[in-house]
Motif scaffolding. Sequence first.
Motif, short mmCIF file in Angstrom:
data_model
loop_
_atom_site.label_atom_id
_atom_site.label_comp_id
_atom_site.label_asym_id
_atom_site.label_seq_id
_atom_site.Cartn_x
_atom_site.Cartn_y
_atom_site.Cartn_z
N GLU A 8 12.94 26.75 -9.22
CA GLU A 8 12.18 26.41 -10.11
C GLU A 8 12.82 26.48 -11.52
O GLU A 8 12.69 25.56 -12.42
N ARG A 9 13.45 27.51 -11.93
CA ARG A 9 14.23 27.97 -13.07
C ARG A 9 15.34 26.66 -13.33
O ARG A 9 15.32 26.00 -14.26
N LYS A 10 16.09 26.28 -12.39
CA LYS A 10 17.04 25.46 -12.37
C LYS A 10 16.50 24.05 -12.37
O LYS A 10 17.10 23.00 -13.21
N THR A 11 15.59 23.81 -11.67
CA THR A 11 14.66 22.28 -11.89
C THR A 11 14.42 22.21 -13.32
O THR A 11 14.47 21.07 -13.89
N ILE A 12 13.37 23.21 -13.95
CA ILE A 12 12.87 22.98 -15.24
C ILE A 12 14.07 22.90 -16.41
O ILE A 12 14.18 21.83 -17.12
N GLN A 13 15.27 23.70 -16.26
CA GLN A 13 16.22 23.46 -17.30
C GLN A 13 16.96 22.27 -16.92
O GLN A 13 17.37 21.68 -17.84
N ASP A 14 17.08 21.84 -15.77
CA ASP A 14 17.55 20.65 -15.77
C ASP A 14 16.94 19.28 -16.19
O ASP A 14 17.66 18.31 -16.81
N ILE A 15 15.55 19.23 -15.87
CA ILE A 15 14.88 18.45 -16.34
C ILE A 15 14.83 18.27 -17.97
O ILE A 15 15.18 17.08 -18.75
N PHE A 16 14.77 19.38 -18.67
CA PHE A 16 14.80 19.34 -20.04
C PHE A 16 16.09 19.29 -20.55
O PHE A 16 16.34 18.55 -21.70
N ALA A 125 8.32 15.80 -4.94
CA ALA A 125 7.07 16.94 -4.71
C ALA A 125 7.46 18.25 -5.14
O ALA A 125 6.74 19.01 -6.02
N ASP A 126 8.72 18.70 -4.87
CA ASP A 126 9.29 19.77 -5.16
C ASP A 126 9.37 20.11 -6.54
O ASP A 126 9.35 21.04 -7.14
N VAL A 127 10.22 18.97 -7.15
CA VAL A 127 10.16 18.82 -8.65
C VAL A 127 9.21 18.81 -9.39
O VAL A 127 8.92 19.62 -10.27
N GLN A 128 8.22 18.04 -8.99
CA GLN A 128 6.74 18.12 -9.47
C GLN A 128 6.00 19.32 -9.52
O GLN A 128 5.47 19.77 -10.36
N ALA A 129 6.11 20.06 -8.45
CA ALA A 129 5.56 21.40 -8.21
C ALA A 129 6.10 22.33 -9.06
O ALA A 129 5.27 23.10 -9.92
N ALA A 130 7.42 22.26 -9.34
CA ALA A 130 8.03 23.19 -10.29
C ALA A 130 7.94 22.77 -11.85
O ALA A 130 7.37 23.75 -12.55
N PHE A 131 7.60 21.78 -12.28
CA PHE A 131 7.33 21.09 -13.40
C PHE A 131 5.75 21.30 -13.90
O PHE A 131 5.46 21.74 -14.75
N GLN A 132 4.92 20.99 -12.79
CA GLN A 132 3.64 21.42 -13.18
C GLN A 132 3.52 22.92 -13.29
O GLN A 132 2.64 23.26 -14.16
#
Length: 147
Positions: A8-16, A125-132
């Motif tokens: 989750e941390r990595k996904t959110i940081q990567d997205i932003f 779906a996994d990326v969306q779950a972390a972002f949501q």
Amino acid sequence: MVQWTEFERKTIQDIFAKMDYEVVGPKALARCLVVYPWTQRYFAKFGNLYNAAAIMGNPLVAKHGVTVMNGLDKAVKNMDDIKGIYAELSVLHSETLHVDPDNFRLLADCLSVVLAAQMGTAFTADVQAAFQKFLAVAVSSLCRQYH
């Protein structure tokens, strides 16, 4: 306190890190104002918000969209203390601006739609779950003063 997985941390940081705030922020806020027109009442000083084209082309909407993204950026950089980071912002929106707290959720939903459109198939779906989850924590923190 929210527990974040490493994914989750990595996904959110990567997205932003990959997000262009100057594009995503204005699109998300404009979408919110068009799809949920009652949210426009908080932006009376922004001038012409009479139709979708006016909203999409409004420089004050665009500027505030970028401001929103910069606020979310602060949350990304302080994922373990989002409530603390947003304490003053919560008071401002609650006590001074009197913003309906449901509007934060509506804007978060619009942000998800804009991001999904930009990311395409990478918005799994996994990326969306972390972002949501991240957005839910941000919205909850902004609504804290209302409770």
